[in-house]
Enzyme design. Structure first.
Site, short mmCIF file in Angstrom:
data_model
loop_
_atom_site.label_atom_id
_atom_site.label_comp_id
_atom_site.label_asym_id
_atom_site.label_seq_id
_atom_site.Cartn_x
_atom_site.Cartn_y
_atom_site.Cartn_z
N ASN A 1 -4.67 6.29 -0.90
CA ASN A 1 -4.03 6.70 0.34
C ASN A 1 -3.39 8.08 0.24
O ASN A 1 -3.24 8.78 1.25
CB ASN A 1 -3.02 5.66 0.79
N HIS B 1 -2.90 -3.59 -5.47
CA HIS B 1 -3.26 -3.16 -4.12
C HIS B 1 -4.75 -3.37 -3.85
O HIS B 1 -5.59 -2.60 -4.30
CB HIS B 1 -2.87 -1.68 -3.92
N GLU C 1 -6.20 -1.17 -6.86
CA GLU C 1 -5.29 -0.26 -7.55
C GLU C 1 -4.25 -1.10 -8.29
O GLU C 1 -3.55 -1.91 -7.68
CB GLU C 1 -4.58 0.67 -6.56
N SER D 1 0.83 -1.21 0.00
CA SER D 1 0.00 0.00 0.00
C SER D 1 0.86 1.26 0.00
O SER D 1 0.33 2.36 -0.07
CB SER D 1 -0.92 0.02 1.23
#
Length: 282
Positions: free
Chosen positions: A190, A140, A152, A119
């Site tokens: 994120n 991800h 992702e 991540s």
């Protein structure tokens, strides 16, 4: 490339979640961990998750048994030989991931794709640790994997179009919605999410509103299922701080400065749900 069998390194929360997503979609899985105990625990977790789906009548008992039969647990990397894609789902530690990736690289056939579920770690740097940088990619998944639709797909500088297209197609075959992302700290989700959480700590520290009202505001005003401070407690305040530190270091931009209150709470050991005390008490 047709991916008919998936190998997974790591039987923890993310690894067993990815295994479940594959198995339910009809794709055989080889799930490897360092101990038989860890492997067995991962398979038990999947069995429990599938049993809950049976009780909710989302799947039939036959579907559950068929999915479990598609997951082979092992402690031997050699058992990954049948996989066309191997997903590394180990702890977020660069040195550990590199060690694992080199083991996979040494055993897997040259055409096999290797993906990392990282991540935060650079896909370009991880790819460079293998002999197949063009067949290395980020994949991800989000926690809990069986429930979350997003994946992702992160392209390193060296990732080939064929690798990207094969992994993108697999994500869709798992019933997920993939988004393609260039390699950069935090990728997309994120990169946006953690600074938002950090800003919520600034708002709390400045006394603009209580934690409860900040979270209620974001839930009701932005249609978020959980407020940013409650989410921070779920993620772990130490993880949020570590991510902000990475952004500040990598981008060199003061907008990524961690909130002093966040730093102080981490120093106090108030890390969220896992310690019983964060922004809220548990």
């Amino acid at each position: 490339m047709n991916i008919s069998t998936v190998g997974i390194i790591g039987a923890g929360t993310m690894g067993n979640g990815i295994a479940q997503a594959c198995a339910v979609s009809g794709i055989p899985v080889v799930m490897v961990d360092i101990s038989q105990e860890a492997v067995d625990k991962g398979i038990r977790t999947v069995a429990g998750s599938l049993e809950r789906l049976v009780k909710k009548e989302k799947i039939s008992p036959t579907d559950k048994d068929a999915a479990l039969a598609r997951i082979k647990g092992s402690t031997r990397y050699e058992d990954l030989a049948s996989a066309q894609l191997v997903v590394e789902a180990a702890t977020e530690n660069f040195d550990l991931k590199v060690r694992i990736l080199r083991q996979i690289d040494a055993i897997a056939a040259p055409e096999v794709i290797i993906a990392s579920n990282t991540s935060s770690i650079s896909i370009t740097k991880l790819a460079a640790a293998t002999s197949r940088a063009d067949r290395f990619i980020g994949m991800h998944f989000f926690n809990p994997v069986p429930m979350m639709a997003l994946v992702e797909i992160i392209r390193g500088l060296q990732t080939s179009d064929a690798t990207h297209d094969a992994v993108h197609a697999l994500a869709q075959a798992l019933g997920k919605t993939p988004i393609t992302v260039k390699n950069a700290p935090g990728f997309v989700v994120n990169r946006i999410l953690v600074p938002m959480i950090n800003e919520a700590f600034f708002v709390l520290a400045e006394g603009l509103a209580t934690a409860e009202d900040i979270d209620a505001g974001m839930k009701l005003g932005c249609n978020q299922p959980i407020g940013p401070l409650a989410l921070a407690d779920m993620i772990g305040l130490d993880v949020c701080l570590a991510v902000m530190d990475v952004y500040l270091t990598e981008y060199g931009d003061s907008k990524y400065r961690p909130c002093p209150l966040l730093k102080e709470m981490v120093a106090a050991g108030r890390l969220g749900r896992k310690t019983g005390q964060g922004v809220y008490s548990y």
